[in-house]
Design an enzyme around this catalytic site. Structure first.
Site, PDB file in Angstrom:
ATOM      1  N   ASP A 149     -10.698   3.477   5.011  1.00 34.91           N
ATOM      2  CA  ASP A 149     -11.248   2.124   4.851  1.00 34.91           C
ATOM      3  C   ASP A 149     -12.771   2.114   4.961  1.00 34.91           C
ATOM      4  OD1 ASP A 149      -9.419   0.032   4.278  1.00 34.91           O
ATOM      5  OD2 ASP A 149      -8.571   0.178   6.296  1.00 34.91           O
ATOM      6  N   GLN A 158      -4.369  -1.568   9.975  1.00 29.77           N
ATOM      7  CA  GLN A 158      -4.353  -2.867   9.301  1.00 29.77           C
ATOM      8  C   GLN A 158      -5.022  -3.925  10.185  1.00 29.77           C
ATOM      9  OE1 GLN A 158      -3.426  -3.454   6.147  1.00 29.77           O
ATOM     10  NE2 GLN A 158      -3.945  -5.601   6.326  1.00 29.77           N
ATOM     11  N   LYS A 186       0.842  -1.201   0.000  1.00 30.23           N
ATOM     12  CA  LYS A 186       0.000   0.000   0.000  1.00 30.23           C
ATOM     13  C   LYS A 186       0.875   1.250   0.000  1.00 30.23           C
ATOM     14  CE  LYS A 186      -3.779  -2.393   2.386  1.00 30.23           C
ATOM     15  NZ  LYS A 186      -4.441  -2.664   3.677  1.00 30.23           N
TER      16      LYS A 186
HETATM   17  N1  GUN Z   1      -7.216  -6.579   6.266  1.00 27.11           N
HETATM   18  C1  GUN Z   1      -7.772  -7.265   5.239  1.00 27.11           C
HETATM   19  N2  GUN Z   1      -8.396  -6.425   4.399  1.00 27.11           N
HETATM   20  C2  GUN Z   1      -8.232  -5.193   4.895  1.00 27.11           C
HETATM   21  C3  GUN Z   1      -8.641  -3.906   4.452  1.00 27.11           C
HETATM   22  O1  GUN Z   1      -9.306  -3.719   3.426  1.00 27.11           O
HETATM   23  N3  GUN Z   1      -8.262  -2.863   5.260  1.00 27.11           N
HETATM   24  C4  GUN Z   1      -7.544  -3.041   6.389  1.00 27.11           C
HETATM   25  N4  GUN Z   1      -7.253  -1.959   7.086  1.00 27.11           N
HETATM   26  N5  GUN Z   1      -7.151  -4.211   6.811  1.00 27.11           N
HETATM   27  C5  GUN Z   1      -7.497  -5.289   6.066  1.00 27.11           C
END
Ligand code: GUN
Length: 295
Positions: free
Chosen positions: A122, A99, A55
């Protein structure tokens, strides 16, 4: 019937990322400040580390800032919430990503609900969940947003179509259903306790599968001509090699569907592209600027 068209999420995501990079450059030229995202990683799960690194790299490629904040696996609830509060108050930070999954001792919902909803790229804060559900301007979770873009690109108008979402997670299934409902689909949410799941799937003009079970959806579960979006990414051992497969049995499904996403190269790349999009959207809104088209 002809084989399904392949929905090339990788190519779509690449062109979206290029467009975002141009929009970021225009924003920086106008406003001076570089949009940026802070990612908070608690613990040292290797997969999570890799996701956060990917990311960060994608943000840098789009000309955006990214900051990684690492906390130990035994971090306390108070310490994690204090870090989120610090990022809320940091004027450089347009977006905050915590995360998931968080270590077991932490209350993930409480952490997510500490994020400033305007920085919640998110879309996991209850305020954004509620805004999406009530048709108000919201930050929309990245994976379902990417799925919706692929569907609109492929099908155009979605109004009146029968959509079935398999999986009811907060990250994918539930927000996906909300987006399809807002697009005037007739939406069914199916899950592990659904009775006669194959028959339910067979009703779908649009079938979105996000369950994390390798190749669970078989070819004969699919309505001829349907659009199939496979959100699953599962590692399986086959012929002594590790392979990535989705939640849909691709070779079988391809014989029946009208269009289908491959794994890898389908939905996955759209998640990262939409993370960039949401960071740009948050940056524009915070600066009181118009959000660029398609953002
Ligand atoms: N863990 C798995 N998918 C995601 C996501 O889309 N965002 C975040 N922050 N963690 C994740």
């Amino acid at each position: 019937m002809a084989e399904a068209a392949i929905i090339d999420g990788k190519a779509f995501a690449a062109s979206l990322r290029a467009r975002i990079a141009r929009q970021v450059a225009a924003l920086v030229a106008r406003d001076g400040a570089t949009p940026g995202l802070a990612a908070l990683l608690v613990g040292d799960d290797p997969a999570s580390r890799l996701y956060v690194r990917n990311k960060s790299r994608a943000l840098a490629e789009a000309g955006m800032g990214s900051w990684q904040h690492l906390m130990p696996a035994d971090a306390t609830q108070d310490a994690v919430m204090a870090k989120v509060a610090e990022l809320n108050d940091d004027p450089k930070v347009d977006g905050i990503l915590v995360q998931l999954p968080l270590p077991e001792q932490l209350d993930a919902a409480a952490v997510l609900n500490t994020i400033d909803p305007a920085k919640d790229i998110d879309g996991f804060h209850v305020v954004n969940v509620g805004r999406l559900a009530t048709g108000q301007e919201a930050m929309v979770p990245c994976t379902p947003l990417g799925c919706l873009m692929l569907l609109r690109d492929r099908l155009g108008e979605l109004k009146g179509l029968d959509a079935v979402v398999v999986g009811r997670s907060n990250i994918v299934g539930k927000p996906m259903a909300q987006l399809l409902l807002a697009a005037h689909c007739t939406v069914t949410m199916a899950h592990s306790r659904t009775r006669d799941l194959p028959a339910v799937c067979r009703r779908a003009d649009i079938l979105v599968v996000a369950v994390g079970r390798p190749e669970m959806v078989r070819g004969d579960w699919i309505k001829p001509g349907a659009a199939v979006l496979d959100v699953g990414i599962n590692r399986v051992e086959r012929d002594g090699k590790t392979r990535l497969v989705g939640d849909v049995a691709f070779a079988e499904a391809r014989e029946v569907a009208g269009a289908i996403t491959p794994v890898p190269g389908g939905v996955g790349p759209m998640t990262i592209a939409c993370l960039l999009l949401n960071t740009l959207t948050a940056a524009c809104r915070r600066r009181g600027l118009a959000v660029p088209e398609a953002a």
